[in-house]
Structures are given as C-alpha cells and as structure tokens.
Design a protein around this motif. Structure first.
Motif, PDB file in Angstrom:
ATOM      1  N   TYR A  44       0.828  -1.206   0.000  1.00  0.00           N
ATOM      2  CA  TYR A  44       0.000   0.000   0.000  1.00  0.00           C
ATOM      3  C   TYR A  44       0.863   1.257   0.000  1.00  0.00           C
ATOM      4  O   TYR A  44       0.561   2.223  -0.700  1.00  0.00           O
ATOM      5  CB  TYR A  44      -0.945   0.008   1.205  1.00  0.00           C
ATOM      6  CG  TYR A  44      -1.839   1.217   1.208  1.00  0.00           C
ATOM      7  CD1 TYR A  44      -2.914   1.295   0.331  1.00  0.00           C
ATOM      8  CD2 TYR A  44      -1.596   2.291   2.049  1.00  0.00           C
ATOM      9  CE1 TYR A  44      -3.729   2.410   0.308  1.00  0.00           C
ATOM     10  CE2 TYR A  44      -2.393   3.410   2.033  1.00  0.00           C
ATOM     11  CZ  TYR A  44      -3.467   3.462   1.167  1.00  0.00           C
ATOM     12  OH  TYR A  44      -4.258   4.570   1.135  1.00  0.00           O
TER      13      TYR A  44
ATOM     14  N   SER B  21       0.443   3.083  -3.670  1.00  0.00           N
ATOM     15  CA  SER B  21      -0.791   3.779  -3.301  1.00  0.00           C
ATOM     16  C   SER B  21      -1.361   4.600  -4.456  1.00  0.00           C
ATOM     17  O   SER B  21      -2.581   4.651  -4.641  1.00  0.00           O
ATOM     18  CB  SER B  21      -0.558   4.671  -2.082  1.00  0.00           C
ATOM     19  OG  SER B  21       0.445   5.622  -2.349  1.00  0.00           O
TER      20      SER B  21
ATOM     21  N   TYR C  49      -3.097   2.228  -6.822  1.00  0.00           N
ATOM     22  CA  TYR C  49      -4.391   1.792  -6.293  1.00  0.00           C
ATOM     23  C   TYR C  49      -5.445   2.891  -6.433  1.00  0.00           C
ATOM     24  O   TYR C  49      -6.608   2.604  -6.742  1.00  0.00           O
ATOM     25  CB  TYR C  49      -4.259   1.360  -4.836  1.00  0.00           C
ATOM     26  CG  TYR C  49      -3.357   0.160  -4.637  1.00  0.00           C
ATOM     27  CD1 TYR C  49      -3.353  -0.895  -5.538  1.00  0.00           C
ATOM     28  CD2 TYR C  49      -2.503   0.085  -3.549  1.00  0.00           C
ATOM     29  CE1 TYR C  49      -2.523  -1.988  -5.354  1.00  0.00           C
ATOM     30  CE2 TYR C  49      -1.679  -1.007  -3.357  1.00  0.00           C
ATOM     31  CZ  TYR C  49      -1.688  -2.032  -4.273  1.00  0.00           C
ATOM     32  OH  TYR C  49      -0.865  -3.120  -4.098  1.00  0.00           O
TER      33      TYR C  49
ATOM     34  N   SER D 197      -7.630  -3.877  -5.744  1.00  0.00           N
ATOM     35  CA  SER D 197      -6.442  -3.396  -5.032  1.00  0.00           C
ATOM     36  C   SER D 197      -6.104  -4.299  -3.852  1.00  0.00           C
ATOM     37  O   SER D 197      -4.927  -4.595  -3.603  1.00  0.00           O
ATOM     38  CB  SER D 197      -6.663  -1.962  -4.547  1.00  0.00           C
ATOM     39  OG  SER D 197      -6.911  -1.109  -5.636  1.00  0.00           O
TER      40      SER D 197
ATOM     41  N   ILE E 126      -2.694  -6.358  -3.191  1.00  0.00           N
ATOM     42  CA  ILE E 126      -1.924  -6.182  -1.952  1.00  0.00           C
ATOM     43  C   ILE E 126      -1.599  -7.535  -1.321  1.00  0.00           C
ATOM     44  O   ILE E 126      -0.474  -7.771  -0.882  1.00  0.00           O
ATOM     45  CB  ILE E 126      -2.705  -5.282  -0.960  1.00  0.00           C
ATOM     46  CG1 ILE E 126      -2.639  -3.824  -1.398  1.00  0.00           C
ATOM     47  CG2 ILE E 126      -2.163  -5.429   0.457  1.00  0.00           C
ATOM     48  CD1 ILE E 126      -3.491  -2.894  -0.572  1.00  0.00           C
TER      49      ILE E 126
END
Length: 198
Positions: free
Chosen positions: A71, A75, A78, A162, A166
């Motif tokens: 993340y 990020s 995403y 997402s 992850i």
C-alpha cells in the motif's frame, strides 16, 4: 556586472505576491497533481512483475507486512485503479460521469494538492470553508445525479482489485522499506553511531 536594480527585478519575478489569484492557485495545484502522479505512479512492469508475482501469504503477520509495503509503495496505482473502476461504472450515464469527474477534479485541485491560500474578492477563504463547500457540492452531486448504486459498485470493485493485489503481490524481491532494513540489521539506525567490537 549586473546592476542592483536588475538583480532586484530578477528576484521580484521569482516570488509570488500575496494574495495570488484563484487561477494561479488552480494552476499550481494542477502542477502539484501532475508531479505527484509522475513520481508516485509505478510502472506496469513493476506493478505486475513477470517472475513469480503471485505468492499467497503464509501467516497473519505476513499479511500485515504485505499490506504496509504494497500500500505504501503502490498507493497512487491503487487510487488510479479505484478511480478507473468508478468511472467505468458510470459509462452508461455520461452526465454522472462528467459530474463525478468534475467533483473529483475540484477535490484534487482545491483541497488535496493546493499549497496556496485562496482569496475571493480580496478576502482569505479558510480551509474549513473550502472543505465544507466541497462536501456540500459532493453531496448535492450525488443527490441530484440519481442512484449511486453503480458508483458504489465501481468503487467496491476497485478496492477489491487493489486488496487482491496487496495480498498476492510478493514483496520480497521488489523493494525494501527503511524500517524493515533497520530492523533486519541491513543498515544502521543512526549512521553517525558506529559500534566497535572488542
């Protein structure tokens, strides 16, 4: 040798005057947004590696480490995925798509990537007022654009994609977090302190 007046004129050009116009605030916010996207968005080769990209987590702490690393590193990718899924869910209704794009642009330009204060008619507009106006505009847009079920489904699909990335993206060979490097002993916590063994 340049004169003092020429040097003063050169330095006067580099500084902006306060208050600056709303158009200058918007222009600088768009530049900040472009810089954040270009520096934070990872390439497809890095986002989807070809050599063993999928690896199931072995334990709950491994899930936590993957979430933190992936993340933090991906990020912006995403955010782009969630925005693209939300936009794709609104393709059937162009008015909702334009409204969603306009409200998202206002949030990005006037709130998230704005550095300068906003002055309207010579008066400073507080950040709280900007926030409340954007919240009200978003609520009105959602209220008058019709049912928001499609948008909710699109955002949910983007978050789900997402989350799967992850959890399944192997982090061992891609990048190294500074905190993890310190805890594993790869680098020293304080570079000025040198431990000497006797």
């Amino acid at each position: 040798m340049p004169s003092a007046a020429a040097a003063a004129a050169a330095t006067a050009v580099t500084y902006t005057t306060i208050p600056i116009s709303v158009s200058d605030v918007i222009h600088r916010s768009i530049q900040n947004l472009r810089a954040a996207l270009s520096s934070g968005c990872r390439s497809c080769r890095e986002f989807l590696p070809t050599a063993s990209p999928v690896d199931f987590p072995r334990s709950l702490p491994d899930v936590s480490v993957r979430f933190r690393r992936n993340y933090g590193y991906f990020s912006v990718n995403y955010a782009v995925i969630v925005a693209a899924c939300a936009a794709a869910s609104l393709i059937a209704s162009p008015i909702q798509l334009i409204l969603f794009g306009s409200i998202s642009s206002l949030w990005l330009v006037l709130y998230f990537f704005r550095e300068d204060p906003i002055f309207v008619w010579g008066r400073h507009v507080s950040d709280w007022i900007v926030f409340l106006v954007l919240v009200a505009a978003s609520a009105l847009a959602l209220l008058f654009s019709g049912p928001i079920a499609g948008l909710t489904i699109g955002i949910g699909v983007g978050i789900l994609v997402s989350a799967v990335h992850i959890l399944l993206r192997n982090t061992e060979d891609s990048f190294l977090d500074e905190n993890d490097a310190v805890s594993s002993g790869l680098i020293a916590a304080n570079p000025n302190s040198v431990s000497v063994r006797r």
